[in-house]
Design an enzyme around this catalytic site. Structure first.
Site, mmCIF file in Angstrom:
data_model
loop_
_atom_site.group_PDB
_atom_site.id
_atom_site.type_symbol
_atom_site.label_atom_id
_atom_site.label_comp_id
_atom_site.label_asym_id
_atom_site.label_seq_id
_atom_site.Cartn_x
_atom_site.Cartn_y
_atom_site.Cartn_z
ATOM 1 C CB ALA A 1 21.613 -165.882 65.405
ATOM 2 C CG HIS B 1 26.404 -157.016 50.043
ATOM 3 N ND1 HIS B 1 27.063 -157.547 48.683
ATOM 4 C CD2 HIS B 1 26.037 -158.324 50.678
ATOM 5 C CE1 HIS B 1 26.886 -158.857 48.559
ATOM 6 N NE2 HIS B 1 26.436 -159.351 49.615
ATOM 7 C CG HIS C 1 28.937 -162.516 47.901
ATOM 8 N ND1 HIS C 1 27.717 -162.833 47.821
ATOM 9 C CD2 HIS C 1 29.441 -162.584 46.513
ATOM 10 C CE1 HIS C 1 27.314 -163.097 46.763
ATOM 11 N NE2 HIS C 1 28.336 -163.129 45.706
HETATM 12 P P1 FAD Z 1 26.569 -159.202 61.754
HETATM 13 O O1 FAD Z 1 27.200 -160.492 61.310
HETATM 14 O O2 FAD Z 1 25.143 -158.871 61.477
HETATM 15 O O3 FAD Z 1 26.782 -158.901 63.229
HETATM 16 C C1 FAD Z 1 26.267 -157.940 64.059
HETATM 17 C C2 FAD Z 1 25.570 -158.533 65.422
HETATM 18 O O4 FAD Z 1 25.399 -157.649 66.408
HETATM 19 C C3 FAD Z 1 24.483 -159.549 65.364
HETATM 20 O O5 FAD Z 1 24.534 -160.700 65.795
HETATM 21 C C4 FAD Z 1 23.328 -158.839 65.912
HETATM 22 O O6 FAD Z 1 22.166 -159.417 66.504
HETATM 23 C C5 FAD Z 1 24.135 -157.877 66.705
HETATM 24 N N1 FAD Z 1 23.455 -156.794 67.481
HETATM 25 C C6 FAD Z 1 22.998 -155.849 66.554
HETATM 26 N N2 FAD Z 1 22.567 -154.762 67.385
HETATM 27 C C7 FAD Z 1 22.746 -155.070 68.764
HETATM 28 C C8 FAD Z 1 22.360 -154.532 70.042
HETATM 29 N N3 FAD Z 1 22.298 -153.184 70.139
HETATM 30 N N4 FAD Z 1 22.845 -155.280 71.036
HETATM 31 C C9 FAD Z 1 23.321 -156.433 71.242
HETATM 32 N N5 FAD Z 1 23.674 -157.228 69.680
HETATM 33 C C10 FAD Z 1 23.393 -156.399 68.619
HETATM 34 N N6 FAD Z 1 27.921 -162.070 52.306
HETATM 35 C C11 FAD Z 1 28.604 -163.066 51.837
HETATM 36 O O7 FAD Z 1 29.791 -162.963 52.163
HETATM 37 N N7 FAD Z 1 28.167 -163.976 51.173
HETATM 38 C C12 FAD Z 1 26.987 -164.093 50.820
HETATM 39 O O8 FAD Z 1 26.430 -164.727 50.225
HETATM 40 C C13 FAD Z 1 25.983 -163.037 51.503
HETATM 41 N N8 FAD Z 1 24.591 -163.015 51.270
HETATM 42 C C14 FAD Z 1 23.733 -162.481 52.061
HETATM 43 C C15 FAD Z 1 22.421 -162.463 52.150
HETATM 44 C C16 FAD Z 1 21.817 -161.823 52.976
HETATM 45 C C17 FAD Z 1 20.109 -162.155 53.197
HETATM 46 C C18 FAD Z 1 22.351 -160.887 53.924
HETATM 47 C C19 FAD Z 1 21.429 -160.238 54.983
HETATM 48 C C20 FAD Z 1 23.905 -160.540 53.894
HETATM 49 C C21 FAD Z 1 24.601 -161.294 53.060
HETATM 50 N N9 FAD Z 1 25.977 -161.321 53.107
HETATM 51 C C22 FAD Z 1 26.388 -162.149 52.409
HETATM 52 C C23 FAD Z 1 26.511 -160.137 53.694
HETATM 53 C C24 FAD Z 1 27.343 -160.456 54.939
HETATM 54 O O9 FAD Z 1 26.687 -161.694 55.574
HETATM 55 C C25 FAD Z 1 27.345 -159.584 56.105
HETATM 56 O O10 FAD Z 1 27.787 -158.164 55.428
HETATM 57 C C26 FAD Z 1 28.116 -159.737 57.484
HETATM 58 O O11 FAD Z 1 27.586 -161.165 57.990
HETATM 59 C C27 FAD Z 1 28.050 -158.635 58.330
HETATM 60 O O12 FAD Z 1 28.870 -158.922 59.444
HETATM 61 P P2 FAD Z 1 28.851 -157.980 60.545
HETATM 62 O O13 FAD Z 1 29.946 -158.432 61.460
HETATM 63 O O14 FAD Z 1 29.028 -156.579 60.078
HETATM 64 O O15 FAD Z 1 27.651 -158.043 61.143
#
Ligand code: FAD
Length: 569
Positions: A85, A504, A547
């Site tokens: 999303a 995580h 987190h």
């Molecule tokens: P993401 O936020 O996952 O962003 C990646 C984006 O890339 C997504 O929008 C995805 O759709 C997009 N994407 C992927 N592949 C492609 C592609 N090939 N083409 C185009 N788009 C693509 N953290 C906290 O701090 N507090 C919490 O309470 C917490 N609870 C959690 C509970 C759950 C169920 C989960 C799953 C995670 C939780 N976390 C929590 C961890 C935290 O939310 C994540 O570590 C963090 O949001 C990851 O950020 P990011 O930028 O690495 O990736």
């Protein structure tokens, strides 16, 4: 057709990607495109509802990546959840806002990442934050803070849900955990995390809705004409220039959407922010990785970095459930973060010695299961850092989340720093195929022991007054099914059949010197490339005790400044 060209193309409009997109597009002469597979969830109630944790799971905004069978954990697969999303995983997560222990970030610099320490990251934690001062009612229910730890002018609203669990609870928890040697921690976000705390959340306290990366960094800026988000658009791979300079030069990203396959061109940089599962896979699909793996799928090797996808670190989550004797209303925000000393008491030196004496063997196992990519010496150094953090610096050893809800009192917990190291690799040249995700949960006996030891500590807490007076029977796993003195094999079976991933994952494109197995440099640039960065959870080299989002937002803020400096924009 006209071919769009942007200064920066960001892959993934999630937690980290939207921060970087926002900061780079502050300069209206700079054009930024964000490629996002998902769509808007602005008014999706499974996202906005502060008490709706879990409701988005299994819906079309959850990637729900299956892992490989976990051979050390009974052979089953796990579901690795991640948001699909605008806003990424921040739209489905548990919203807890906790940073890291100061010394954990200092360790990044100690191993060779220049400029990365608690002191230098701290201004970016506060830059990203719009701290909302708790109301008197929230304070009476346990919300507490030191204002010097917080930023009040950033993008991301951080605070407490409007109704926190009954005001009677905190004093009772405090009395209980004090008897176990765990003090109250007024504010978990100042670099000292140990203790009982009422942590803030990423929440809009006034509207009482989830604050995600899109609400913080994208929606208020969606009208910038130099910022373009391509939704429902899947990034396949990086497209390189044909020149044969020593550094690989990205010219754009191949994407697929309902209009077909096309390339979105980047004149300055391609920035990967697809999360810890997808960013390493995109690198591999683009020819950056371990030649042995790439050749299997007939992918031309552009840059030889064998550690792409290695060093995967996640945690394992488990639960214990009690009947409640009181009725609990409101959103729970209490966590207990005991150190190893607090958890093990006088036995801590035995545990420390046992782990120390096992680490050489652990390092061999990790090296052997890394497709030849990880050297024993490098992983042993990482284990030594981790051992020091746990046993010398006494960072939190586990997080225990207390969930008094209506007539039950549940606990979710996870040891914070397991030794298992896994990996993520493509298993097909088809970009739409989910990569092989193998966290190697419970690879080492210490990881399993920690899970059992924390469960026993929780039982001790719940049989200590006054907490004991608040609960009835433990209904899962239950003392009949799993008595305290059950043999280790029964405890281990319970752990393996009940655990889940803690969602995580970090480390799959680690920021480390190249000779230490790093994938990105201290400016988060992929080694061997001229203009490709990774800015998401993949770059975190060692798991942190907070987190993840708080640290991810800060890292993304910091790298945004580095990119702006580099181009003087
Ligand atoms: P993401 O936020 O996952 O962003 C990646 C984006 O890339 C997504 O929008 C995805 O759709 C997009 N994407 C992927 N592949 C492609 C592609 N090939 N083409 C185009 N788009 C693509 N953290 C906290 O701090 N507090 C919490 O309470 C917490 N609870 C959690 C509970 C759950 C169920 C989960 C799953 C995670 C939780 N976390 C929590 C961890 C935290 O939310 C994540 O570590 C963090 O949001 C990851 O950020 P990011 O930028 O690495 O990736």
């Amino acid at each position: 057709a006209n071919t769009p060209i942007y200064d920066f193309v960001i892959v993934g409009g999630g937690t980290s990607g939207l921060v970087v997109a926002n900061r780079l597009s502050e300069n209206k002469d700079i054009t930024v495109a964000v490629i996002e597979a998902g769509d808007s969830v602005f008014s999706n109630p499974n996202v906005t509802n502060v008490n709706g944790y879990g409701r988005a799971f299994g819906t079309n905004i959850d990637w729900a990546y299956p892992t490989e069978p976990q051979i050390y954990a009974g052979g089953g697969r796990q579901i690795m959840r991640a948001g699909k999303a605008i806003g990424g995983t921040s739209t489905i997560n548990g919203m807890a806002y906790t940073r890291a222990q100061d010394v954990q970030i200092d360790a990044w610099e100690q191993v060779g990442n220049d400029g990365w320490n608690w002191k230098s990251l701290f201004p970016y934690f506060t830059k990203s934050e719009e701290f909302q001062i708790p109301t008197r009612n929230q304070i009476s229910r346990g919300a507490d803070y030191y204002i010097t730890y917080h930023g009040e002018n950033g993008n991301l609203k951080v605070g407490w849900p409007s109704l926190i669990t009954n005001r009677t609870l905190l004093p009772l928890l405090d009395q209980t955990f004090n008897q176990l040697g765990v003090p109250f921690n007024r504010d978990v976000n100042g670099g000292r995390m140990v203790g009982l705390t009422s942590h803030p959340d990423t929440v809009d306290s006034t509207e009482n809705i989830r604050e995600d990366a899109a609400r913080a960094y994208y929606w208020p800026y969606q009208n910038r004409s130099n910022l373009k988000i391509l939704t429902n658009t899947f990034a396949n791979k990086i497209i390189w220039s044909n020149d044969t300079r020593s550094e690989a030069t990205a010219v754009g990203v191949e994407v697929k959407n309902s209009r077909g396959v096309q390339t979105i061109y980047a004149s300055k940089e391609v920035i990967l922010a697809a999360g810890a599962v997808k960013s390493p896979a995109i690198l591999e699909l683009s020819g950056v990785g371990n030649p042995d793996i790439l050749r299997k799928y007939n992918i031309t090797v552009k840059v030889n970095i064998p550690t792409v996808g290695e060093n995967l670190q996640d945690q394992t989550n488990n639960g214990i459930n009690y009947q409640g004797l009181e009725f609990w209303l409101g959103s729970p925000t209490f966590s207990v973060l005991p150190s190893a000393n607090q958890l093990y008491g006088s036995n801590v030196s035995n545990v420390a010695a046992y782990v120390k004496s096992s680490m050489t063997e652990y390092a061999k196992v990790v090296a052997n299961s890394s497709n030849g990519a990880v050297s024993e010496a490098n992983i042993l150094e990482a284990f030594q850092v981790q051992h020091d953090l746990i046993f010398k610096s006494q960072v939190p050893y586990a997080e225990i989340v207390l969930l008094p809800i209506l007539d039950s009192f549940s606990v979710e917990y996870w040891p914070l720093l397991p030794f298992a190291r896994g990996n993520v690799h493509i298993k097909s040249a088809d970009p739409s195929a989910t990569p092989a995700i193998n966290p190697n949960f419970f690879q080492f006996s210490q990881d399993l022991d920690a899970q059992v030891d924390v469960a026993k500590f929780i039982r001790k807490a719940f049989s200590t007054n006054p907490l004991n007076d608040l609960v009835g029977d433990e209904f899962a796993p239950g003392l009949d099914n799993l008595p305290n003195d059950a043999p280790a094999s029964e405890w281990n079976d319970w752990v393996k059949s009940n655990y889940r991933t803690n969602y995580h994952p970090v480390g799959t494109a680690s920021m480390l010197p190249r000779e230490k197995g790093g994938v990105v440099s201290s400016t988060l640039k992929v080694y061997g490339t001229k203009n490709v960065r990774v800015v998401d959870a993949s770059i975190i080299p060692f798991q942190v005790c907070g987190h993840l989002t708080a640290t991810i937002y800060a890292v993304a803020e910091k790298v945004s400044d580095a990119i702006k400096n580099r181009y003087r924009i």
